[in-house]
Scaffold this motif. Structure first.
Motif, PDB file in Angstrom:
ATOM      1  N   GLU A 187       3.093 -15.686 -12.778  1.00 45.34           N
ATOM      2  CA  GLU A 187       1.659 -15.385 -12.661  1.00 45.34           C
ATOM      3  C   GLU A 187       1.204 -15.634 -11.231  1.00 45.34           C
ATOM      4  N   VAL A 188       0.578 -14.622 -10.650  1.00 41.61           N
ATOM      5  CA  VAL A 188       0.096 -14.746  -9.267  1.00 41.61           C
ATOM      6  C   VAL A 188      -1.417 -14.585  -9.226  1.00 41.61           C
ATOM      7  N   MET A 189      -2.007 -14.968  -8.097  1.00 43.31           N
ATOM      8  CA  MET A 189      -3.464 -14.900  -8.002  1.00 43.31           C
ATOM      9  C   MET A 189      -3.950 -13.457  -7.942  1.00 43.31           C
ATOM     10  N   GLY A 190      -5.207 -13.268  -8.190  1.00 44.06           N
ATOM     11  CA  GLY A 190      -5.808 -11.934  -8.225  1.00 44.06           C
ATOM     12  C   GLY A 190      -6.606 -11.769  -9.506  1.00 44.06           C
ATOM     13  N   ARG A 191      -7.809 -12.343  -9.469  1.00 46.37           N
ATOM     14  CA  ARG A 191      -8.621 -12.267 -10.692  1.00 46.37           C
ATOM     15  C   ARG A 191      -9.133 -10.851 -10.941  1.00 46.37           C
ATOM     16  N   ARG A 192      -9.481 -10.170  -9.829  1.00 48.83           N
ATOM     17  CA  ARG A 192      -9.976  -8.808  -9.995  1.00 48.83           C
ATOM     18  C   ARG A 192      -9.132  -7.792  -9.243  1.00 48.83           C
ATOM     19  N   CYS A 193      -8.100  -8.279  -8.590  1.00 52.61           N
ATOM     20  CA  CYS A 193      -7.342  -7.372  -7.723  1.00 52.61           C
ATOM     21  C   CYS A 193      -5.846  -7.595  -7.915  1.00 52.61           C
ATOM     22  N   GLY A 194      -5.128  -6.502  -8.129  1.00 53.82           N
ATOM     23  CA  GLY A 194      -3.698  -6.615  -8.406  1.00 53.82           C
ATOM     24  C   GLY A 194      -2.817  -6.421  -7.190  1.00 53.82           C
ATOM     25  N   PHE A 195      -3.416  -6.445  -5.977  1.00 53.75           N
ATOM     26  CA  PHE A 195      -2.605  -6.151  -4.789  1.00 53.75           C
ATOM     27  C   PHE A 195      -1.390  -7.072  -4.665  1.00 53.75           C
ATOM     28  N   LEU A 196      -1.627  -8.391  -4.763  1.00 54.52           N
ATOM     29  CA  LEU A 196      -0.518  -9.335  -4.554  1.00 54.52           C
ATOM     30  C   LEU A 196       0.611  -9.075  -5.547  1.00 54.52           C
ATOM     31  N   ALA A 197       0.229  -8.870  -6.808  1.00 59.25           N
ATOM     32  CA  ALA A 197       1.255  -8.639  -7.836  1.00 59.25           C
ATOM     33  C   ALA A 197       1.992  -7.327  -7.573  1.00 59.25           C
ATOM     34  N   ALA A 198       1.247  -6.281  -7.216  1.00 57.31           N
ATOM     35  CA  ALA A 198       1.880  -4.967  -7.011  1.00 57.31           C
ATOM     36  C   ALA A 198       2.790  -4.993  -5.785  1.00 57.31           C
ATOM     37  N   THR A 338     -16.014  -1.883  -7.594  1.00 56.54           N
ATOM     38  CA  THR A 338     -14.640  -1.829  -8.121  1.00 56.54           C
ATOM     39  C   THR A 338     -14.498  -2.812  -9.281  1.00 56.54           C
ATOM     40  N   GLY A 339     -15.061  -4.016  -9.088  1.00 54.59           N
ATOM     41  CA  GLY A 339     -15.011  -5.015 -10.164  1.00 54.59           C
ATOM     42  C   GLY A 339     -15.699  -4.493 -11.418  1.00 54.59           C
ATOM     43  N   ALA A 340     -16.841  -3.819 -11.216  1.00 55.54           N
ATOM     44  CA  ALA A 340     -17.585  -3.281 -12.363  1.00 55.54           C
ATOM     45  C   ALA A 340     -16.789  -2.171 -13.042  1.00 55.54           C
ATOM     46  N   ALA A 341     -16.107  -1.369 -12.228  1.00 53.50           N
ATOM     47  CA  ALA A 341     -15.307  -0.269 -12.803  1.00 53.50           C
ATOM     48  C   ALA A 341     -14.192  -0.850 -13.680  1.00 53.50           C
ATOM     49  N   ILE A 342     -13.571  -1.933 -13.221  1.00 53.53           N
ATOM     50  CA  ILE A 342     -12.502  -2.566 -14.020  1.00 53.53           C
ATOM     51  C   ILE A 342     -13.105  -3.103 -15.324  1.00 53.53           C
ATOM     52  N   ALA A 343     -14.253  -3.787 -15.181  1.00 50.98           N
ATOM     53  CA  ALA A 343     -14.879  -4.383 -16.375  1.00 50.98           C
ATOM     54  C   ALA A 343     -15.257  -3.300 -17.390  1.00 50.98           C
ATOM     55  N   ALA A 344     -15.599  -2.102 -16.879  1.00 54.25           N
ATOM     56  CA  ALA A 344     -15.985  -1.011 -17.784  1.00 54.25           C
ATOM     57  C   ALA A 344     -14.790  -0.126 -18.145  1.00 54.25           C
ATOM     58  N   ASP A 353     -10.673   3.194  -5.490  1.00 50.09           N
ATOM     59  CA  ASP A 353     -11.379   2.284  -4.573  1.00 50.09           C
ATOM     60  C   ASP A 353     -10.431   1.401  -3.784  1.00 50.09           C
ATOM     61  N   ARG A 354      -9.295   1.080  -4.368  1.00 48.82           N
ATOM     62  CA  ARG A 354      -8.373   0.158  -3.702  1.00 48.82           C
ATOM     63  C   ARG A 354      -7.676   0.785  -2.499  1.00 48.82           C
ATOM     64  N   GLY A 355      -7.750   2.114  -2.401  1.00 52.87           N
ATOM     65  CA  GLY A 355      -7.160   2.762  -1.232  1.00 52.87           C
ATOM     66  C   GLY A 355      -5.741   3.222  -1.477  1.00 52.87           C
ATOM     67  N   PRO A 356      -5.215   4.026  -0.534  1.00 54.87           N
ATOM     68  CA  PRO A 356      -3.925   4.695  -0.758  1.00 54.87           C
ATOM     69  C   PRO A 356      -2.739   3.749  -0.893  1.00 54.87           C
ATOM     70  N   GLU A 357      -2.746   2.600  -0.196  1.00 55.74           N
ATOM     71  CA  GLU A 357      -1.549   1.747  -0.245  1.00 55.74           C
ATOM     72  C   GLU A 357      -1.268   1.279  -1.669  1.00 55.74           C
ATOM     73  N   MET A 358      -2.328   0.939  -2.382  1.00 58.59           N
ATOM     74  CA  MET A 358      -2.150   0.460  -3.760  1.00 58.59           C
ATOM     75  C   MET A 358      -1.530   1.568  -4.623  1.00 58.59           C
TER      76      MET A 358
END
Ligand code: ADP
Length: 704
Positions: A187-198, A338-344, A353-358
């Motif tokens: 488990e890695v950090m990233g409450r609203r963002c999966g960048f680190l995990a990805a 972006t956070g709201a989009a995830i929640a919905a 929203d996260r951009g092309p690298e993701m």
């Protein structure tokens, strides 16, 4: 002009380098600086003290923040912010550099919006004098967040260091997991963002990934299927990367315990959970974070000092190596969106929203899933050329796996193009490249051998191939020119010296910069207690000064010698005089970085003797040649991720039947047609490369 600087919210490696850059740039530009301790808590309580050049000495390599950070409930209240305004005005500060997450940046903007109201109230209640009242508050923000969750910036301060911690941990777990044939849920950090995990999933070749922005339908079944497929291919271990904010497609949180239970539903699947937690925030900042934070800090001060009446707050953002300001609250609002989009559960929107690298990372991860090798429809050949570079193996893995996902086979040349000419080719399957990203150098072997224009052996060896991918350094340009009439040739630049044109970065240079920065950290430590000392550190690069320049910023070198600038006696005398002056003012160790091909006349030992002779006994000089240390070692996550992103596009390009050079420019992966690639062939480097101005590179000498 007095600038206030504070660090707030969760700490992040790189906050100290950013602080150092803000303080020193302000002084360099004739302003002065005050540190606000413990984030907004210090602003509310008035813990504001002048901070000078030497106060930020020797912090470039330190994690955390030396001026403290905190979460402050009082600052969320009107009266708390009024006291903050009062303290700022009393300290003569109306320009604020804020290093923190979206909460901290929002707080700064709130204070700014209320400013004139605070001024009036404080004046009418007599808490400030008319002389202390300042009409405006100017704000520039830098995102300190290990999660890399801010809209509009390719990297946030701390995210590369956190990724280093994660990848170190997963590499370490992999050996024990393999021994016991276990599965690990990390488990890695990233409450609203999966960048680190990805990014970690790509950098370690993980079996399964669970992040907030891209939930997996029926994740339990998919997870078991993915793990099973890996085992069927011969994997002895399975790694699941789980962002702490991972959710299902319907928005329910997915915890590590749920993942473990899902895996252990099948008897005999021994599964362990490792929660990395605050380890990810700790440790020294990576070279990338040091350089990024320094660039951001310098740009932030320049922007702050240029602000005039009515200036809106700015956020310093990055696109690869370039830094540019954007409207702060727009970036924060987009991040919240972006956070709201995830929640919905509007995941496509969140991902966009996260951009092309993701998107690139997810594409690599998904298409790298186990594939049984059938009879390939087409074949591409891959070969290395030039010196080994950390990350070459990660590129190879992505080439093989993404090709396999298209039903394309890969033949790998052993020992470069010479091996290819001799017919030393080996077909690589999905399993053959398993575990490669963590391995340094290259399993294929490499050398500098180039074919003669009339060498027919290569043509014969490539007769059945649909394309060639060359992973290597500058010599790839010559090889590609000679072979492109035969078949499509795509270059993936991999060389620690980063001297290949048409790309800002090449694979391997990030690892090498980390090696240099860590070596310099150790050298500085070794000098503690000894007499004043200058270390002259020779780094690789020949006539390309990229490594020396970049590591110079990351290690806080006083002087950098490169071939691009040349070395002249008059410069040497001036540099020695400046160092003598610095030692007189309190410095005890100085660093000089020399690119190994910086001058034909003065090699590093000669330079050291000149320093020794001319120092007048003020300091002694020691030489440290880092040499091949820079080429070896485990690749950094930055290099692994870059390697996979470039290799992904290389496969697509070569299968389209086109030649080209794949590079990264301003953070985006781009392909340049070979005919459009220009270079300084004599000096083996790009014709021009953007280097940081004296603002960024001149922060090390001790000033008054
Ligand atoms: P981060 O900056 O890492 O996102 P927080 O959200 O905890 O961390 O914010 C750090 C501090 O910034 C808070 O403790 C508070 O003092 C201040 N802050 C955050 N949001 C606001 C807000 N909306 N208004 C005023 N202050 C805020």
């Amino acid at each position: 002009m007095r600038i206030g600087v504070l660090t707030s919210g969760g700490d992040a490696q790189g906050m100290n380098p950013a602080l150092r850059a803000v303080v020193r740039r302000a002084i360099q530009r004739g302003a002065s600086c005050s540190a606000i301790r413990e984030g907004y808590a210090g602003l509310v309580s008035g813990e504001i003290t002048p901070i000078g050049w030497l106060d930020v000495s020797y912090i470039l390599h330190k994690g955390g923040t030396d001026i403290g950070t905190a979460r402050c409930a009082e600052f969320r209240t009107l009266e708390g912010r009024r006291r903050a305004a009062e303290n700022l005005m009393r300290a003569g500060i109306n320009r604020l550099a804020v290093i923190g997450g979206d909460g901290s940046l929002t707080g700064a903007d709130t204070l700014r919006r209320e400013w004139s109201r605070h001024v009036q109230d404080l004046l009418s209640s007599g808490r400030i004098t008319p002389e202390q009242a300042t009409p405006s508050l100017y704000i520039v923000g830098m995102t300190g967040s290990i999660d890399n969750d801010m809209w509009g910036t390719s990297s946030t301060i701390g995210s590369d260091s956190a990724l280093n911690r994660i990848v170190d941990a997963v590499d370490t777990l992999t050996s024990t997991a393999s021994s016991h044939q276990r599965s690990f849920v990390v488990e890695v950090m990233g409450r609203r963002c999966g960048f680190l995990a990805a990014a970690a999933a790509v950098a370690t070749g993980a079996d399964f990934l669970l992040i907030p922005e891209a939930p997996v339908p029926d994740w339990r079944a998919e997870l078991r299927q993915a793990v099973l497929a890996g085992r069927q291919q011969g994997r002895r271990k399975s790694i699941v990367l789980l962002a702490e904010g991972a959710i299902s497609v319907t928005g329910e949180p997915i915890t590590a315990a749920m993942v473990k239970a899902a895996l252990e539903a099948d008897p005999g699947w021994d599964t362990r959970v490792t929660v990395l937690g605050h380890v990810q925030r700790g440790g020294a900042p990576s070279a990338q974070d040091r350089v990024l934070s320094t660039r951001l800090g310098v740009a932030a001060v320049d922007a702050l000092m240029a602000m005039t009446d009515g200036a809106e707050p700015l956020l310093m953002t990055t696109a690869g190596a370039s830094v540019s300001p954007r409207p702060l609250m727009h970036c924060v609002a987009q991040t919240h969106r972006t956070g709201a989009a995830i929640a919905a559960c509007r995941f496509d929107e969140a991902l966009a929203d996260r951009g092309p690298e993701m998107t690139e990372l997810l594409d690599i991860y998904r298409r790298s899933a186990p594939t049984a090798s059938g009879k390939p429809r087409r074949t591409i050949v891959v070969a290395n050329l030039g010196a080994p570079a950390p990350g070459m193996n990660a590129a190879l893995q992505t080439v093989v796996r993404l090709a396999a996902s298209e039903g394309v086979g890969v033949l790998a040349a052993q020992e470069g193009l010479r091996g290819l000419a001799e017919g030393k080719l080996r077909r690589l399957s999905w399993h053959d490249v398993d575990g490669l990203p963590s391995q340094g150098a290259t399993i294929l072997g490499t050398n500098r051998w180039l074919p003669e224009a009339d060498d027919v052996r290569l043509e014969a060896a490539l007769a059945e191939a649909d394309g060639l991918i060359l992973i290597g350094g500058f010599a790839c340009l010559t090889a590609a020119q000679r072979l492109r009439e035969t078949l499509p040739v795509v270059i993936v630049p991999a060389t620690i010296s980063n001297n290949v044109p048409a790309t800002d970065r090449s694979i391997g240079s990030d690892t090498a910069c980390n090696v240099i920065c860590e070596a310099v950290d150790r050298l500085k430590q070794s000098a503690v207690g000894s007499r004043d000392r200058v270390f002259m550190v020779e780094v690789m690069g020949r006539r390309c000064g990229y490594l020396a320049w970049t590591a110079g910023i990351g290690s806080g070198a006083e002087v950098v010698y490169t071939h691009e600038q040349g070395i002249f006696l008059s410069d040497l005398i001036a540099d020695i005089a400046a160092l003598q002056e610095s030692f007189t003012r309190g410095k005890s160790v100085g660093i000089v970085l020399v690119a190994d091909g910086a001058s034909d006349a003065y090699d590093t030992h000669t330079l050291a003797r000149i320093y020794g002779e001319e120092s007048g006994g003020r300091f002694d000089t020691r030489v440290c040649v880092l040499g091949h240390l820079q080429q070896g070692g485990r690749p950094s996550p930055g290099d692994r991720v870059l390697a996979s992103r470039l290799a992904r596009v290389a496969v697509a390009r070569v299968l389209d039947g086109e030649s080209g050079l794949v590079g990264e420019v301003d953070g985006a992966v781009v392909v340049t047609a070979l005919a459009g690639v220009t270079a300084d062939a004599l000096n083996r480097r790009p014709l021009a490369r953007r280097v940081d101005g004296p603002g960024v590179s001149g922060l090390a000498p001790t000033e008054a």
